[in-house]
Write an enzyme that holds these catalytic residues in place. Structure first.
Site, PDB file in Angstrom:
ATOM      1  N   CYS A  92       5.780  66.093  40.943  1.00  0.00           N
ATOM      2  CA  CYS A  92       6.606  67.107  40.415  1.00  0.00           C
ATOM      3  C   CYS A  92       7.611  67.792  41.621  1.00  0.00           C
ATOM      4  CB  CYS A  92       5.802  68.018  39.685  1.00  0.00           C
ATOM      5  SG  CYS A  92       4.839  67.569  38.251  1.00  0.00           S
TER       6      CYS A  92
ATOM      7  N   HIS B 213      10.233  70.222  31.396  1.00  0.00           N
ATOM      8  CA  HIS B 213       9.863  69.689  32.832  1.00  0.00           C
ATOM      9  C   HIS B 213      10.181  68.292  32.825  1.00  0.00           C
ATOM     10  CE1 HIS B 213       7.640  69.448  36.686  1.00  0.00           C
ATOM     11  NE2 HIS B 213       6.453  69.433  36.306  1.00  0.00           N
TER      12      HIS B 213
END
Length: 377
Positions: free
Chosen positions: A85, A327
């Protein structure tokens, strides 16, 4: 040693997986953003390389494919980075490091993710065994799912469900207000979708209340505090910045975000949500931020990181964060820099800013930036 500066920053709208951007592959999301960022600064030198973060793409060096699709020319290489991420922010700090090393003067860097078009994968077995993600760590060291780890981190840090819900509600309220006021408009690159132009983030929700959030059940563990409402959504999107050397910025006379310090850290992979804490502490030794952009994967995990770094939660994500916007894994770290660029450079709302996020495997990346005015300011 030359100082790297971000002088342009753009992103696509962010869509829910299977939503408004479902028809775009990772390189198709990135290419128009690369073109827009390159076109934002007249007279900028040729791009030396394109560095993009990507987590779940098809392989084949997505950055190179996107650079070619963007029309940057056959001579512009392309490097794809996977730090989970944190990949988008890692790609930007890598570009900054290459400028510091004197390898080039201008880089396009950021990240892209199309969860909607990510290929199905399988372990090599007979018959092949499908899986949804690769391991973050060897199983014997602990390799929990993201939500399970977020619940553990929140519980150990004493972050209550009520505090998480309040944080999530604030994120949605801020994003809805920013969207209505047009504060995202200058950073967005509209995309031509099959159902028309896509020009707004899909996820921000008006009408949430504390009472409504309190009705959501635990999403990951039976007695957990992370829910679908106080956690991020799996998303599609891309973001990129133009990073140049300080001498190039001065020649152009444009404002920007100058990198003050950056750091990468690792922690216990079972508590992967805390990965950014050591990196944040390191860069905060170089200055105090007026604005903090942190990827809100889960409200509880985010609050645990902010508390550990002694940062006030009210200063984080002033226009909403990943809980509200979504996200897109490989792009999220770059979205942070785009958002900070809008706050500090486009709007002049502060001088120093922090971008940071945690990632799978117990990783974290943080960067501290300062606003540099353009000529005549």
């Amino acid at each position: 040693m030359t100082r790297p500066v971000v002088i342009a920053a753009r992103r696509t709208p962010i869509g829910n997986a299977g939503g408004i951007l479902r028809a775009f592959t990772a390189d198709e999301l990135a290419a128009p953003v690369l073109r827009a960022v390159r076109a934002d600064v007249a007279g900028a030198p040729p791009v030396d390389d394109v560095i993009l973060g990507n987590v779940f793409g098809p392989g084949g060096n997505t950055a190179r494919v996107a650079a070619l699709r963007a029309g940057l020319g056959e001579g512009v290489p392309g490097l794809t980075v996977d730090r989970q991420c944190a990949s988008g922010l890692a790609a930007i700090t890598l570009a900054c490091s290459m400028i510091r090393a004197g390898e080039g003067r201008a880089y396009l860097a950021g990240g892209t993710e199309s969860a909607s078009t990510a290929p199905h994968r399988a372990f090599r077995s007979d018959p092949p065994t499908p899986y949804t993600r690769a391991p973050f760590a060897p199983a014997e060291l602990g390799d929990p799912e993201m939500g399970e780890a977020a619940d553990l981190v929140a519980r150990e840090a004493g972050i209550s469900r009520e505090r998480q819900d309040r944080f999530a509600l604030r994120s949605h309220e801020r994003a809805v207000a920013a969207q209505a006021a047009g504060r995202f408009d200058a950073e967005l690159v509209p995309l031509a979708g099959t159902a028309g132009a896509v020009s707004r983030d899909q996820r921000p929700r008006a009408g949430f209340t504390a009472a409504r959030l309190a009705r959501f059940r635990p999403a990951f563990t039976p007695d957990g505090t992370a829910t679908a409402a106080n956690s991020c959504a799996v998303s599609d999107g891309a973001a990129a910045v133009l990073v140049v050397s300080e001498d190039v910025r001065r020649e152009l006379g444009v404002p920007g975000l100058r990198l003050v310090a950056s750091a990468t850290s690792g922690v216990d992979p079972r508590r992967l949500g805390l990965g950014a804490v050591p990196a944040m502490r390191e860069v905060l030794g170089h200055g105090h931020p007026d604005v903090v952009e942190f990827t809100e994967a889960f409200a509880g995990q985010t609050l645990a990181c902010l508390d550990a770094a002694d940062l006030p939660e009210e200063a984080v994500s002033p226009d909403g964060g990943a809980v509200a916007l979504g996200h897109p894994w490989g792009a999220s770290g770059a979205v942070l820099v785009v958002r900070l660029f809008s706050r500090l450079v486009r709007e002049g709302a502060g001088r120093v800013g922090l971008t940071a996020l945690s990632a799978g495997g117990g990783l974290g990346v943080a960067a501290l930036w300062e606003h540099v005015p353009g000529a005549g300011r």
